[in-house]
Design a protein around this motif. Structure first.
Motif, mmCIF file in Angstrom:
data_model
loop_
_atom_site.group_PDB
_atom_site.id
_atom_site.type_symbol
_atom_site.label_atom_id
_atom_site.label_comp_id
_atom_site.label_asym_id
_atom_site.label_seq_id
_atom_site.Cartn_x
_atom_site.Cartn_y
_atom_site.Cartn_z
ATOM 1 N N ILE A 211 11.106 16.635 20.312
ATOM 2 C CA ILE A 211 10.172 17.471 19.675
ATOM 3 C C ILE A 211 10.460 18.091 18.350
ATOM 4 C CG2 ILE A 211 8.456 19.418 19.596
ATOM 5 C CD1 ILE A 211 8.283 18.981 22.917
ATOM 6 N N LEU A 212 11.654 18.692 18.438
ATOM 7 C CA LEU A 212 12.236 19.363 17.271
ATOM 8 C C LEU A 212 12.814 18.463 15.995
ATOM 9 C CD1 LEU A 212 13.815 22.282 19.256
ATOM 10 C CD2 LEU A 212 11.978 22.525 17.515
ATOM 11 N N THR A 213 13.363 17.461 16.638
ATOM 12 C CA THR A 213 14.311 16.562 15.798
ATOM 13 C C THR A 213 13.657 15.369 15.134
ATOM 14 O OG1 THR A 213 15.580 15.373 17.316
ATOM 15 C CG2 THR A 213 16.268 17.587 16.571
ATOM 16 N N GLY A 214 12.774 14.778 16.202
ATOM 17 C CA GLY A 214 12.314 13.535 15.966
ATOM 18 C C GLY A 214 13.228 12.233 16.099
ATOM 19 N N GLN A 215 14.383 12.587 16.812
ATOM 20 C CA GLN A 215 15.418 11.337 16.954
ATOM 21 C C GLN A 215 14.887 10.507 17.923
ATOM 22 O OE1 GLN A 215 17.598 10.954 14.352
ATOM 23 N NE2 GLN A 215 16.399 12.849 13.569
ATOM 24 N N ARG A 216 15.459 9.573 18.238
ATOM 25 C CA ARG A 216 15.274 8.426 19.320
ATOM 26 C C ARG A 216 15.940 9.194 20.528
ATOM 27 N NH1 ARG A 216 16.573 5.564 14.678
ATOM 28 N NH2 ARG A 216 14.762 3.903 14.099
ATOM 29 N N THR A 297 4.289 8.552 25.617
ATOM 30 C CA THR A 297 5.365 8.040 25.686
ATOM 31 C C THR A 297 6.510 9.033 24.943
ATOM 32 O OG1 THR A 297 5.809 6.656 23.913
ATOM 33 C CG2 THR A 297 4.767 5.533 25.906
ATOM 34 N N LEU A 298 7.853 8.880 25.461
ATOM 35 C CA LEU A 298 8.723 9.877 24.446
ATOM 36 C C LEU A 298 8.762 9.590 23.138
ATOM 37 C CD1 LEU A 298 11.845 10.236 27.130
ATOM 38 C CD2 LEU A 298 9.785 12.052 26.712
ATOM 39 N N ARG A 303 6.602 9.797 16.532
ATOM 40 C CA ARG A 303 5.322 9.672 15.677
ATOM 41 C C ARG A 303 4.562 11.086 15.334
ATOM 42 N NH1 ARG A 303 3.130 6.931 18.750
ATOM 43 N NH2 ARG A 303 4.018 4.729 17.931
ATOM 44 N N THR A 304 4.719 11.899 16.279
ATOM 45 C CA THR A 304 4.131 13.175 16.247
ATOM 46 C C THR A 304 4.757 14.120 15.189
ATOM 47 O OG1 THR A 304 3.168 13.125 18.358
ATOM 48 C CG2 THR A 304 3.366 15.354 17.514
#
Length: 368
Positions: A211-216, A297-298, A303-304
Motif C-alpha cells: 500500500i505504501l510503496t506500490g511495489q510488486r 487482488t494484491l 494500481r490504487t
C-alpha cells in the motif's frame, strides 16, 4: 545438408551442422557448436531421437540402429523413453535454474507441482484431456489458469525435445483471454484493509508495504536487510520484473514497519527459513474476511497506489519511476539519455501519499 555419410565426411564435418544420410532416409549426424558428434534419427514432427556419440558408436552400427528404429516407428512399436512426471519435472527445473532467474525457476516448480500433480504417472501417458481437467480446476482464477498453461506447455515442449513424449499434449490447448483489470480500492476499502492487516502477521506487514510503496508483491516478499537504507530501498536487477535495479524512497510509516523486522537476511522468510513468504491465498482469504473487502487482488494495490498519486497531483513520469515501469515516459530514447533520478520528486510524492493514508487511518480511530 544431405550426403552419403562416410567416415571421412564425419571427421570433416563442421561444428554446428547437421548432415543427413543419402543412404538411409531420416538418419543423420548432428555436430554441436563445441564439435561433439552424435548420430540421430528424425521420427516425425521435427522430433529427433539420439542414437549415440561418434566414434563410440561406429557409422555402420548407427546406420543399422537407425534402420531398426525407423522400422519400429513404422510398425508403431517405438515408444518414448520411460520417465515419470515427478522425475521429468525435477530434471526440467534443474535445466531452468541454469537459464532463468531463481525466482522464475521457483515459479515454474510451484506451478508444475501444485497445479499438475501427476506424481509417478508415466509422462508419455498424460493426455490433453487430463491436462485440461487440471486447468479446469483453476477456472475461478483465469490469470492463474493462463500462466499454468504457459508453464506446462513449455515443459512438454522441452520433454518432447528429450524424447520423453512423442507429442506435446498442450500444443492446441487454450486458456481464457486476459482481461485488463481496473479495480482500484476506495479510501474506505483501503482503510479497512490497512487496519485488518494488523491481525495478519507477516502477511499484514507485506500488504502495508504494498500500500505504501506500490511495489510488486514478489519483489517486496524478497526484501533483504542489505537493500534497505534509512530512507530508501534498492531492489537488485536480479529480482525486478524488468531486470533493472530500482532505488526508491520510503516514508516514515514504511521505515517504521521495516525497522520492526530487523534481521541480517530476508525480512519475510517462510516458516522453513529457506524461501520467501508463501501461503498467499490462505492469508489473502483471511484478510478479506477480517476487512470485509473482497473482489480485489494484491496487484490492485499497485494500481490504487498509482491512482492515488495522480489524485494528489503527482506527474505521471514520477509515478512511473516509483513503480519501476519501463514504458511510456521512461522507455526508448528517453531511457538512454534521461538520467535524472527524480529522487526529490519521488520523495515528495511518497510523503504526500503517507500523509493521505495517515489521515485515513486516524479518521477510523476517531470514529471508533
Amino acid at each position: 545438408m544431405r550426403t552419403t555419410l562416410t567416415e571421412n565426411a564425419i571427421r570433416a564435418a563442421n561444428p554446428n551442422t547437421t548432415l543427413w544420410d543419402g543412404a538411409v532416409r531420416n538418419f543423420g549426424l548432428r555436430v554441436t557448436p563445441a564439435g561433439a558428434k552424435s548420430f540421430i534419427v528424425l521420427l516425425g514432427s521435427g522430433r529427433r531421437h539420439a542414437i549415440g556419440r561418434y566414434p563410440t558408436i561406429s557409422l555402420a552400427q548407427a546406420r543399422m540402429k537407425a534402420k531398426q528404429v525407423l522400422a519400429e516407428r513404422t510398425l508403431g512399436r517405438f515408444l518414448p523413453k520411460t520417465i515419470t512426471w515427478d522425475s521429468a519435472v525435477e530434471e526440467y527445473i534443474a535445466v531452468c535454474e541454469h537459464k532463468t532467474r531463481v525466482r522464475t525457476s521457483k515459479e515454474y516448480r510451484r506451478s508444475l507441482k501444485c497445479y499438475f500433480g501427476f506424481g509417478s504417472t508415466r509422462l508419455a501417458d498424460i493426455t490433453k484431456h487430463e491436462i485440461a481437467r487440471k486447468l479446469d480446476k483453476l477456472h475461478e482464477t483465469p490469470s492463474q489458469q493462463r500462466h499454468a498453461l504457459i508453464y506446462v506447455r513449455m515443459f512438454f515442449k522441452w520433454a518432447q525435445g528429450r524424447d520423453y513424449v512423442e507429442h506435446n499434449p498442450c500444443a492446441t490447448a487454450t486458456a481464457p483471454k486476459s482481461e485488463s483489470r481496473s479495480r482500484v480500492l476506495t479510501d474506505d476499502e483501503l482503510r479497512r484493509v490497512w487496519i485488518a492487516s494488523d491481525e495478519c502477521g507477516t502477511f499484514g506487514v507485506i500488504v502495508k508495504l504494498l500500500i505504501l510503496t506500490g511495489q510488486r508483491r514478489g519483489e517486496t516478499a524478497a526484501l533483504q536487510s542489505s537493500w534497505i537504507k534509512p530512507d530508501t530501498i534498492t531492489l537488485p536487477k536480479e529480482i525486478t520484473k524488468n531486470g533493472r535495479e530500482h532505488t526508491f524512497p520510503i516514508g516514515t510509516m514504511a521505515a517504521s514497519l521495516l525497522a520492526k523486522r530487523s534481521t541480517s537476511g530476508g525480512l519475510f522468510l517462510a516458516r522453513w527459513k529457506q524461501t520467501n513468504f508463501s501461503g498467499w491465498s490462505t492469508s489473502k482469504a483471511a484478510l478479506d474476511k477480517l476487512s470485509g473487502v473482497s473482489g480485489w487482488t494484491l496487484h490492485d494495490l499497485r494500481r490504487t497506489f498509482a491512482t492515488n498519486l495522480a489524485a494528489l497531483g503527482t506527474p505521471i513520469h514520477v509515478t512511473e519511476r516509483l513503480l519501476n515501469h519501463v514504458s511510456g515516459t521512461q522507455s526508448g530514447i528517453v531511457a538512454v539519455y534521461q538520467r535524472h533520478s527524480y529522487m526529490p520528486e519521488m520523495r515528495k510524492a511518497v510523503e504526500a501519499r503517507e500523509r493521505h493514508l495517515h489521515a485515513l487511518v486516524e479518521q477510523a480511530k476517531i470514529a471508533a
